[in-house]
Design an enzyme around this catalytic site. Structure first.
Site, PDB file in Angstrom:
ATOM      1  N   ILE A   5       2.977  14.078   6.488  1.00 16.23           N
ATOM      2  CA  ILE A   5       2.566  15.452   6.194  1.00 16.23           C
ATOM      3  C   ILE A   5       2.703  15.751   4.699  1.00 16.23           C
ATOM      4  O   ILE A   5       1.998  16.610   4.159  1.00 16.23           O
ATOM      5  CB  ILE A   5       3.379  16.466   7.038  1.00 16.23           C
ATOM      6  N   GLY A  12       5.478   8.761   6.852  1.00 10.96           N
ATOM      7  CA  GLY A  12       4.724   7.652   7.406  1.00 10.96           C
ATOM      8  C   GLY A  12       5.511   6.527   8.035  1.00 10.96           C
ATOM      9  O   GLY A  12       4.914   5.606   8.599  1.00 10.96           O
ATOM     10  N   TYR A  17       1.463  11.268  12.837  1.00 12.57           N
ATOM     11  CA  TYR A  17       2.086  11.506  11.537  1.00 12.57           C
ATOM     12  C   TYR A  17       3.544  11.908  11.683  1.00 12.57           C
ATOM     13  O   TYR A  17       3.994  12.343  12.754  1.00 12.57           O
ATOM     14  CB  TYR A  17       1.319  12.572  10.742  1.00 12.57           C
ATOM     15  N   CYS A  18       4.290  11.718  10.585  1.00  8.43           N
ATOM     16  CA  CYS A  18       5.676  12.196  10.502  1.00  8.43           C
ATOM     17  C   CYS A  18       5.847  12.817   9.124  1.00  8.43           C
ATOM     18  O   CYS A  18       4.940  13.513   8.657  1.00  8.43           O
ATOM     19  CB  CYS A  18       6.673  11.057  10.768  1.00  8.43           C
ATOM     20  N   ALA A  19       6.974  12.602   8.480  1.00  4.94           N
ATOM     21  CA  ALA A  19       7.182  13.186   7.155  1.00  4.94           C
ATOM     22  C   ALA A  19       6.492  12.368   6.065  1.00  4.94           C
ATOM     23  O   ALA A  19       5.719  12.888   5.268  1.00  4.94           O
ATOM     24  CB  ALA A  19       8.670  13.321   6.862  1.00  4.94           C
TER      25      ALA A  19
END
Length: 280
Positions: free
Chosen positions: A104, A79, A75-77
């Site tokens: 997230i 996607g 995951y990142c901020a």
């Protein structure tokens, strides 16, 4: 050549936040990896409990830290970076890799949709060295156009200067590939025909730089969004060069392609450093 091209990115499954939570809840502790590919300052502000931090710019140098036998949720901020990271892991032989759609933000129940992917590379199932070089040349053209378009839309001088430097380096990559192509073909070289075929091929089924920018307009309102988008594109380029180099069947081609991959890695690191220095 181009009528038989296919996407050269590994298919990676994207899962919603609810699907990811259900999957992780059903796993024993230690039986999976939850991988955060954001920058350290983002991780320190908020992260999903139990997540391992490996920023995207460091991922290719940190593969030994990950267990290939365990499923990985990335995951990142929102996607975008995580999708590219998941594709990179899949290309390196990780079998069970899942991208957290919406990142997230979606995990925290915020509405989130990741950026539209820039289709950088298309390559045939069995491509000759000259064909790989042609596609790589088209990819560099797309990257240069992308960075110049970003410069025109960036209000931050530090970011604009970095993007301009990246665009100039992509031009140098094109020259290296042009020189390599000359040695790969035995027929008389036609630079104009080469340029035309490279550009048309890489755009098939993908985006022009301007179309890509328009599709991701909502991510260009902040410096962080600009840098995150640039990291996503740069990571795709790095992934593709590593794959191109692996397919090359002569040492000179491998040497040039790996050299460009190392430079793309340095670009990614510079973007990551700038993203980590400022809470934008």
């Amino acid at each position: 050549m181009f009528e038989k091209l296919r996407k050269y990115l590994e298919p990676v499954e994207s899962v919603s936040a609810d699907e990811a939570k259900e999957f992780l809840d059903g796993q024993d502790a230690g039986s999976f990896t939850l991988l955060d590919v954001r920058q350290p300052n983002e991780y320190s502000t908020a992260h999903i409990p139990g997540a391992t931090l490996i920023p995207l710019p460091k991922l290719t140098d940190s593969l030994d830290e990950l267990d290939r036998e365990k499923p990985i949720v990335v995951y990142c901020a929102v996607g975008g970076r995580s999708r590219v990271a998941a594709q990179l892991l899949a290309g390196k032989g990780f079998k069970r890799v899942y991208n957290l759609k919406g990142g997230i933000n979606a995990w925290n129940s915020q509405v989130a949709e990741g950026p539209v992917e820039f289709n950088l590379g298309l390559i045939a199932e069995e491509a000759a060295p000259a064909d790989i070089i042609r596609v790589a040349y088209g990819m560099e053209t797309s990257l240069g156009d992308f960075y110049r378009a970003m410069v025109s839309r960036s209000a931050n001088k530090e970011v604009a200067d970095l993007l301009q430097r990246l665009a100039s380096i992509e031009d140098k990559h094109k020259q290296n590939l042009l020189d390599l192509y000359r040695t790969a073909v035995s027929a008389e070289f036609d630079a104009e025909a080469f340029e035309s075929s490279a550009a048309s091929g890489v755009m098939e089924g993908g985006y022009t730089a301007e179309a890509f920018m328009d599709s991701n307009e909502r991510f260009l309102g902040t410096v962080g969004g600009v840098l995150d988008l640039s990291m996503m594109v740069e990571a795709q380029a790095l992934d593709l060069y590593l794959r191109f180099a692996g397919k090359a069947d002569d040492e000179q081609s491998k040497k040039v392609l790996y050299k460009i991959a190392d430079e793309e890695k340095a670009h990614l690191a510079a973007l990551g450093d700038l993203r980590n220095e400022h809470a934008w």
